[in-house]
Design an enzyme around this catalytic site. Sequence first.
Site, PDB file in Angstrom:
ATOM      1  N   CYS A 229       0.824  -1.217   0.000  1.00 38.47           N
ATOM      2  CA  CYS A 229       0.000   0.000   0.000  1.00 38.47           C
ATOM      3  C   CYS A 229       0.851   1.258   0.000  1.00 38.47           C
ATOM      4  CB  CYS A 229      -0.905   0.020   1.225  1.00 38.47           C
ATOM      5  SG  CYS A 229      -2.116  -1.294   1.208  1.00 38.47           S
TER       6      CYS A 229
ATOM      7  N   HIS B  40      -2.978   6.934   4.181  1.00 36.70           N
ATOM      8  CA  HIS B  40      -3.461   5.723   3.513  1.00 36.70           C
ATOM      9  C   HIS B  40      -4.771   5.309   4.176  1.00 36.70           C
ATOM     10  CE1 HIS B  40      -3.896   1.889   1.764  1.00 36.70           C
ATOM     11  NE2 HIS B  40      -3.509   1.193   2.822  1.00 36.70           N
TER      12      HIS B  40
ATOM     13  N   ASN C 122     -10.255   0.266   1.032  1.00 30.30           N
ATOM     14  CA  ASN C 122      -8.797   0.305   0.932  1.00 30.30           C
ATOM     15  C   ASN C 122      -8.396  -0.003  -0.514  1.00 30.30           C
ATOM     16  OD1 ASN C 122      -6.050  -0.158   0.994  1.00 30.30           O
ATOM     17  ND2 ASN C 122      -6.093  -1.514   2.773  1.00 30.30           N
TER      18      ASN C 122
END
Length: 332
Positions: free
Chosen positions: A113, A257, A287
């Site tokens: 990520c 994030h 996500n």
Amino acid sequence: MYKAKVVGAGSYSPETIVTNRDLEKVVDTSDAWITRRTGIKERRIATGGLLTSDLATRAAQQALGQAGMDAQDLDLVVVGTVTPDRQFPSCACLLQEKLGARKAASMDVSAGCSGFIYALSVANNAIRCGEAQHALVVGAEVLSGVTNWADRGTCVLLGDGAGAVVLSRTDEDTGIKAIHLRSDGSFGHLLYSVDQNGTPRQALEIVPGAGEPKPFYLVMDGKPLFKKAVECLEEITRWTLDKAGVKVEELALMVPHQANIRIINALAQRLGLSEDKVYTTIERYGNTSSASIPTALAEAVSMGRLAPRDKLLMVTFGAGLTWGASLVEWSI
Ligand code: ACO
């Protein structure tokens, strides 16, 4: 040494919406559980054969449009992704072709990520040392293609999307003030990919019929990851602010994030940053791994949440483990 500043931002989220209620029909879960434990209400899924490079192209075109720049001006294309269309050519090369960025060098960065912040660092360094004048930095994922739709612990979390920024060389004292990257491979077992047999990707035996290449999917041990995420995000935020000589109270906006609203809230609380200075999209997009920060950033820009000279902090955490942060003085 030169500096790099952001001159354009863009994003693309596929149109197909999958709500928590939709997922109640797929796995043993509930809208109440997902909302309470993650903050996610819905996510976007790339249907109709859309690939990561397609999402990346749309986000990049928007970013180039805002920059008032032609793709042919780009010297460098860097894509953060864990779900490239193919192992090779890189997603960045496919994107280069779709954009017509004829004179660019192109590469993917794989950092879970954290892919976008890692890609930003690569492009920033290329500009700082004079290797590139204009660079495109993209975070793009089709995570739905690597989701185990029978695993309620992960399938409710993930979504597809893409975000992009264009960086340009500047002699002014503005733009990217600091980037700090970290990783710790000893925690790799908390979030990883396996093929359908549960094994890492390995060479196929050279025996007729020995096996077809298998698609892979994602496995996650969420609880220890949660704890580690909060610790690492706080540590790297403080380090990056310190390196840039910026105090928490000077921040105009933090774009973290988007893995879990409870992680984001815990980070903001530890930093003493008020909720109105934290930009979140997790409720609508879930996500999206490398795409989450640039997607949220482009949206924040379009909502008028950043003005020239504002201090922006972007901070990330993901598989590897990897984590990173960047402090940017906004310049659009
Ligand atoms: N619906 C209903 N119940 C569920 C679901 C679900 N979707 N998922 C798990 N549960 C159950 C579990 O089975 C467990 O039940 P039990 O108590 O009977 O055993 C219970 O809920 C609690 O499960 P936990 O895994 O402990 O739940 P937790 O509160 O930790 O939330 C989550 C799980 C959301 C995954 C959280 O741990 C998290 O966000 N972790 C960090 C994720 C992260 O930061 N990842 C890194 C970046 S992401 C990336 O790189 C792709």
